[in-house]
Design a protein around this motif. Structure first.
Motif, PDB file in Angstrom:
ATOM      1  N   VAL A  11       7.133  -1.971  -6.367  1.00 18.33           N
ATOM      2  CA  VAL A  11       7.408  -1.165  -5.224  1.00 18.33           C
ATOM      3  C   VAL A  11       7.331   0.360  -5.514  1.00 18.33           C
ATOM      4  O   VAL A  11       7.048   1.111  -4.985  1.00 18.33           O
ATOM      5  N   ALA A  12       8.224   0.508  -6.769  1.00 19.24           N
ATOM      6  CA  ALA A  12       8.364   1.912  -7.189  1.00 19.24           C
ATOM      7  C   ALA A  12       7.058   2.635  -7.535  1.00 19.24           C
ATOM      8  O   ALA A  12       6.808   3.695  -7.277  1.00 19.24           O
ATOM      9  N   VAL A  13       6.375   1.805  -8.260  1.00 22.21           N
ATOM     10  CA  VAL A  13       4.704   2.293  -8.754  1.00 22.21           C
ATOM     11  C   VAL A  13       3.893   2.426  -7.521  1.00 22.21           C
ATOM     12  O   VAL A  13       3.480   3.627  -7.158  1.00 22.21           O
ATOM     13  N   ILE A  14       3.883   1.681  -6.466  1.00 20.32           N
ATOM     14  CA  ILE A  14       3.335   1.949  -5.132  1.00 20.32           C
ATOM     15  C   ILE A  14       3.860   3.326  -4.439  1.00 20.32           C
ATOM     16  O   ILE A  14       3.037   4.051  -4.193  1.00 20.32           O
ATOM     17  N   LEU A  18       1.557   6.723  -3.943  1.00 18.15           N
ATOM     18  CA  LEU A  18       1.565   7.302  -2.567  1.00 18.15           C
ATOM     19  C   LEU A  18       1.824   8.788  -2.543  1.00 18.15           C
ATOM     20  O   LEU A  18       1.341   9.613  -2.050  1.00 18.15           O
ATOM     21  N   PHE A  19       3.114   8.997  -3.272  1.00 16.12           N
ATOM     22  CA  PHE A  19       3.427  10.431  -3.397  1.00 16.12           C
ATOM     23  C   PHE A  19       2.325  11.412  -4.218  1.00 16.12           C
ATOM     24  O   PHE A  19       2.235  12.561  -4.187  1.00 16.12           O
ATOM     25  N   GLY A  21      -1.011  11.060  -4.432  1.00 16.22           N
ATOM     26  CA  GLY A  21      -2.141  11.065  -3.513  1.00 16.22           C
ATOM     27  C   GLY A  21      -3.246  10.552  -4.032  1.00 16.22           C
ATOM     28  O   GLY A  21      -4.458  11.028  -3.894  1.00 16.22           O
ATOM     29  N   VAL A  22      -3.117   9.568  -4.939  1.00  9.10           N
ATOM     30  CA  VAL A  22      -4.313   9.056  -5.767  1.00  9.10           C
ATOM     31  C   VAL A  22      -5.224   8.149  -4.642  1.00  9.10           C
ATOM     32  O   VAL A  22      -6.264   8.278  -5.171  1.00  9.10           O
ATOM     33  N   LEU A  23      -4.723   7.897  -3.611  1.00  9.01           N
ATOM     34  CA  LEU A  23      -5.665   7.226  -2.672  1.00  9.01           C
ATOM     35  C   LEU A  23      -6.318   7.971  -1.879  1.00  9.01           C
ATOM     36  O   LEU A  23      -6.804   7.487  -0.676  1.00  9.01           O
ATOM     37  N   LEU A  24      -6.141   9.390  -1.799  1.00  7.54           N
ATOM     38  CA  LEU A  24      -6.773  10.213  -1.005  1.00  7.54           C
ATOM     39  C   LEU A  24      -8.154  10.470  -1.536  1.00  7.54           C
ATOM     40  O   LEU A  24      -8.536  10.451  -2.781  1.00  7.54           O
ATOM     41  N   SER A  25      -9.038  11.083  -0.585  1.00 11.10           N
ATOM     42  CA  SER A  25     -10.442  11.320  -1.058  1.00 11.10           C
ATOM     43  C   SER A  25     -10.271  12.875  -1.626  1.00 11.10           C
ATOM     44  O   SER A  25      -9.501  13.441  -1.531  1.00 11.10           O
ATOM     45  N   VAL A  47      10.030  14.193  -7.657  1.00 15.09           N
ATOM     46  CA  VAL A  47      10.237  12.998  -7.107  1.00 15.09           C
ATOM     47  C   VAL A  47       9.387  11.906  -8.001  1.00 15.09           C
ATOM     48  O   VAL A  47       9.914  10.861  -8.237  1.00 15.09           O
ATOM     49  N   MET A  48       8.108  12.225  -8.235  1.00 13.59           N
ATOM     50  CA  MET A  48       7.274  11.347  -8.962  1.00 13.59           C
ATOM     51  C   MET A  48       8.047  11.107 -10.328  1.00 13.59           C
ATOM     52  O   MET A  48       7.982   9.831 -10.776  1.00 13.59           O
ATOM     53  N   THR A  49       8.595  11.969 -10.853  1.00 11.57           N
ATOM     54  CA  THR A  49       9.103  11.802 -12.185  1.00 11.57           C
ATOM     55  C   THR A  49      10.413  10.670 -11.956  1.00 11.57           C
ATOM     56  O   THR A  49      10.457   9.933 -13.065  1.00 11.57           O
ATOM     57  N   MET A  50      10.957  11.014 -11.263  1.00 14.93           N
ATOM     58  CA  MET A  50      12.358  10.311 -11.011  1.00 14.93           C
ATOM     59  C   MET A  50      11.920   8.799 -10.628  1.00 14.93           C
ATOM     60  O   MET A  50      12.649   7.889 -11.171  1.00 14.93           O
ATOM     61  N   ILE A  51      10.781   8.567  -9.812  1.00 10.45           N
ATOM     62  CA  ILE A  51      10.577   7.215  -9.533  1.00 10.45           C
ATOM     63  C   ILE A  51       9.997   6.546 -10.647  1.00 10.45           C
ATOM     64  O   ILE A  51      10.152   5.469 -10.964  1.00 10.45           O
ATOM     65  N   GLY A  52       9.230   7.431 -11.378  1.00  6.13           N
ATOM     66  CA  GLY A  52       8.651   6.701 -12.860  1.00  6.13           C
ATOM     67  C   GLY A  52       9.675   6.355 -13.998  1.00  6.13           C
ATOM     68  O   GLY A  52       9.902   5.390 -14.498  1.00  6.13           O
TER      69      GLY A  52
END
Length: 68
Positions: A11-14, A18-19, A21-25, A47-52
């Motif tokens: 869940v943390a990786v997902i 999302l933060f 933006g990998v799923l964006l075109s 935020v991405m660093t803390m989640i990682g």
């Protein structure tokens, strides 16, 4: 316990994906890049660093328990 740790890690990786933006075109990513300020970009990176940092130990613990 393994499934619980693995679920939290995934869940943390997902959330991190999302933060980021990998799923964006391409055009969507470009618009987001040009409309956000440096502070927004820095905050999103923090935020991405803390989640990682949170996700990595939980996934390692799940893998360790799975191997036992």
């Amino acid at each position: 316990m393994v499934i619980f740790l693995l679920g939290i890690g995934l869940v943390a990786v997902i959330i991190r994906v999302l933060f980021r933006g990998v799923l964006l075109s391409g055009p969507e990513h470009r618009v987001n890049f040009y409309t956000e300020t440096k502070e927004d970009h820095h905050r999103r990176g923090s935020v991405m660093t803390m989640i990682g940092i949170f996700a990595l130990p939980t996934l390692v613990a799940a893998a360790f328990l799975l191997l036992l």
